[in-house]
Design a protein around this motif. Sequence first.
Motif, PDB file in Angstrom:
ATOM      1  N   SER A   1      43.097  36.589  39.621  1.00 43.59           N
ATOM      2  CA  SER A   1      43.055  37.819  38.834  1.00 43.59           C
ATOM      3  C   SER A   1      41.952  38.718  39.386  1.00 43.59           C
ATOM      4  N   PRO A   2      41.995  40.016  39.073  1.00 44.55           N
ATOM      5  CA  PRO A   2      40.912  40.899  39.512  1.00 44.55           C
ATOM      6  C   PRO A   2      39.533  40.426  39.030  1.00 44.55           C
TER       7      PRO A   2
ATOM      8  N   VAL B   1      38.387  37.707  41.355  1.00 43.60           N
ATOM      9  CA  VAL B   1      38.025  38.234  42.671  1.00 43.60           C
ATOM     10  C   VAL B   1      36.662  38.924  42.601  1.00 43.60           C
ATOM     11  N   VAL B   2      36.433  39.742  41.574  1.00 40.66           N
ATOM     12  CA  VAL B   2      35.133  40.402  41.437  1.00 40.66           C
ATOM     13  C   VAL B   2      34.030  39.350  41.334  1.00 40.66           C
TER      14      VAL B   2
ATOM     15  N   THR C   1      38.262  43.894  44.230  1.00 43.46           N
ATOM     16  CA  THR C   1      39.010  43.678  42.994  1.00 43.46           C
ATOM     17  C   THR C   1      40.316  42.926  43.243  1.00 43.46           C
ATOM     18  N   ASN C   2      40.695  42.819  44.499  1.00 48.66           N
ATOM     19  CA  ASN C   2      41.862  42.029  44.875  1.00 48.66           C
ATOM     20  C   ASN C   2      41.756  41.674  46.347  1.00 48.66           C
TER      21      ASN C   2
ATOM     22  N   THR D   1      43.596  46.132  51.053  1.00 49.85           N
ATOM     23  CA  THR D   1      42.530  46.142  50.060  1.00 49.85           C
ATOM     24  C   THR D   1      41.210  45.943  50.775  1.00 49.85           C
TER      25      THR D   1
END
Length: 142
Positions: free
Chosen positions: A13-14, A17-18, A38-39, A44
């Motif tokens: 999920s974002p 990832v963050v 964020t991804n 990206t």
Amino acid sequence: MSTAIFGSDNTESPIQVVRSTMSVSLDDSGQPVVSFATNRGKGTGAQVIPVSQFAEAVECLQSFVEAGFESEATEPSVTDTIRSTIGCEGGVVSFRVRSGKGAKPARIPLDAFEEVISLLASTVEAVQSAGASVAPEDSDED
């Protein structure tokens, strides 16, 4: 078994990832920056923000959480685009009058900039008159 040609195997999920990518470091000029993604995947990349501007950036994003988004994306005005893109580097003034894919900058040598802008200013009435003559009768755009 098959291999996805266009798909991504990323299931993070974002938020995940963050959390896994956020870090603070020094950029090439020695300025502290925060970096996060964020991804993951092609197309990206990490967002890198000077630490001194991070709180302001987060506040800006929070305003969208609270106020939501406009139903339609609005195109920035020509003057907003000029203001956000104009700069002078290596003796050349550069700016754009529109944004988006394919928007090319105007490039004017600094020593000719004032003269070029004076020329444009001298044509405002003629351009407006010509615009009125080619516009449909019911057009009220300026």
